[in-house]
Scaffold this active site. Structure first.
Site, PDB file in Angstrom:
ATOM      1  N   ASN A  89    -122.400 -11.862  50.026  1.00  0.00           N
ATOM      2  CA  ASN A  89    -121.409 -11.725  51.079  1.00  0.00           C
ATOM      3  C   ASN A  89    -120.031 -12.238  50.673  1.00  0.00           C
ATOM      4  O   ASN A  89    -119.020 -11.814  51.235  1.00  0.00           O
ATOM      5  CB  ASN A  89    -121.898 -12.496  52.319  1.00  0.00           C
ATOM      6  CG  ASN A  89    -120.790 -12.746  53.319  1.00  0.00           C
ATOM      7  OD1 ASN A  89    -120.392 -11.852  54.064  1.00  0.00           O
ATOM      8  ND2 ASN A  89    -120.248 -13.971  53.321  1.00  0.00           N
ATOM      9  N   TYR A 157    -108.345  -4.725  46.962  1.00  0.00           N
ATOM     10  CA  TYR A 157    -109.540  -4.812  47.803  1.00  0.00           C
ATOM     11  C   TYR A 157    -110.361  -3.524  47.734  1.00  0.00           C
ATOM     12  O   TYR A 157    -111.592  -3.558  47.548  1.00  0.00           O
ATOM     13  CB  TYR A 157    -109.134  -5.113  49.246  1.00  0.00           C
ATOM     14  CG  TYR A 157    -110.294  -5.378  50.177  1.00  0.00           C
ATOM     15  CD1 TYR A 157    -111.155  -6.446  49.955  1.00  0.00           C
ATOM     16  CD2 TYR A 157    -110.521  -4.562  51.288  1.00  0.00           C
ATOM     17  CE1 TYR A 157    -112.220  -6.702  50.813  1.00  0.00           C
ATOM     18  CE2 TYR A 157    -111.571  -4.809  52.153  1.00  0.00           C
ATOM     19  CZ  TYR A 157    -112.425  -5.880  51.908  1.00  0.00           C
ATOM     20  OH  TYR A 157    -113.479  -6.115  52.771  1.00  0.00           O
ATOM     21  N   LYS A 161    -114.297  -3.143  46.211  1.00  0.00           N
ATOM     22  CA  LYS A 161    -115.419  -2.668  47.020  1.00  0.00           C
ATOM     23  C   LYS A 161    -115.981  -1.356  46.485  1.00  0.00           C
ATOM     24  O   LYS A 161    -117.194  -1.122  46.554  1.00  0.00           O
ATOM     25  CB  LYS A 161    -115.000  -2.538  48.485  1.00  0.00           C
ATOM     26  CG  LYS A 161    -114.707  -3.879  49.153  1.00  0.00           C
ATOM     27  CD  LYS A 161    -115.875  -4.846  49.045  1.00  0.00           C
ATOM     28  CE  LYS A 161    -115.633  -6.150  49.769  1.00  0.00           C
ATOM     29  NZ  LYS A 161    -116.775  -7.091  49.668  1.00  0.00           N
ATOM     30  N   THR A 190    -112.916 -12.321  61.893  1.00  0.00           N
ATOM     31  CA  THR A 190    -112.999 -13.419  60.931  1.00  0.00           C
ATOM     32  C   THR A 190    -111.609 -13.799  60.439  1.00  0.00           C
ATOM     33  O   THR A 190    -110.607 -13.171  60.800  1.00  0.00           O
ATOM     34  CB  THR A 190    -113.852 -13.017  59.711  1.00  0.00           C
ATOM     35  OG1 THR A 190    -113.192 -11.924  59.041  1.00  0.00           O
ATOM     36  CG2 THR A 190    -115.248 -12.590  60.129  1.00  0.00           C
TER      37      THR A 190
END
Length: 250
Positions: A89, A157, A161, A190
């Protein structure tokens, strides 16, 4: 430990990782967490439920820490469990900016280490440690829709991914004895979302959409997403697809 589950969660000190660890603490026999800081609530829940909780305080953006975590965890991994669950994670948004502003090589490298290298090395270590065992081995790599659809300003990013998605597909070919999936969790309330909203439109043209998601209450809580992920992990649908999205099951 015989017959029980050993669960490993990275990035377990806050956000989705903490929510996953807290929920697992009440249902597995041993929980191993990896993050720079320990989450006291996870420890309290583990103590209350009789779960053995082992924490490794590593910074997974540092290659030496990744190697130390893999060595420390898997050199002493109990070999008698019936299930091994690894949830990679740990991750970060990394530097936000378009092609003409991405200049910080260290920041880019750290993001790749955290988002990709740590998942690769920990998965490798788990698969090596369990390949001769008669056990149910499951790996969840927490991915993102950003790895499957380009977003201006998120070159780093999106690239990490996408790399995680492809690594998962390759590992499935190489290790058919295990079940692996790269899973997008959707938009979650978050610290990463707060970081996204702190960007400027020059670097991140899609800023308004994320502000709207926050203002309209469209962000799911880490606890709700964690519950959906763990239900999926235990379902017949687990790893039926190489690349999946938890919103298909929520």
């Amino acid at each position: 430990m015989s017959g029980g589950t050993i669960a490993i969660v990275t990035g377990a000190s806050r956000g989705l990782g903490a929510a996953l660890a807290r929920q697992l603490a009440g249902s597995v026999q041993q929980l191993i967490t990896v993050s720079r800081n320990i989450d006291p609530q996870t420890q309290q829940l583990a103590d209350a439920s009789g779960c053995q909780h082992v924490h490794y305080g590593h910074d997974l953006s540092d290659v030496q820490h990744i190697e130390a975590a893999a060595l420390g965890i898997f050199a002493q991994l109990d070999q008698t469990a019936s299930r091994y669950l690894l949830i990679n994670n740990a991750g970060s948004l990394g530097p936000v900016g378009q092609f003409d502003t991405l200049k910080d090589a260290h920041a880019i490298s750290d993001t790749f280490n955290l988002n990709v290298t740590s998942a690769m090395l920990l998965t490798t270590a788990l698969l090596r440690a369990t390949r001769k065992l008669d056990a149910d081995v499951r790996v969840v790599n927490i991915s993102s829709g950003a790895g499957r659809s380009p977003t201006a300003g998120w070159g780093v990013y999106c690239a990490t991914k996408a790399a995680l998605d492809m690594y998962t597909r390759v590992a499935r070919l190489e290790a058919p004895q295990a079940k692996l999936v790269s899973l997008a969790p959707g938009v979650i309330d978050t610290n990463m979302q707060a970081t996204i909203r702190s960007a400027n439109t020059d670097d991140f043209p899609d800023l308004a959409r994320f502000n709207t998601l926050n203002e309209t209450g469209a962000l799911r809580s880490p606890e709700a997403v964690a519950a959906s992920i763990l239900q999926y992990v235990n379902s017949k649908d687990f790893a039926s697809k190489e690349l999946d999205d938890i919103r298909q099951y929520s």
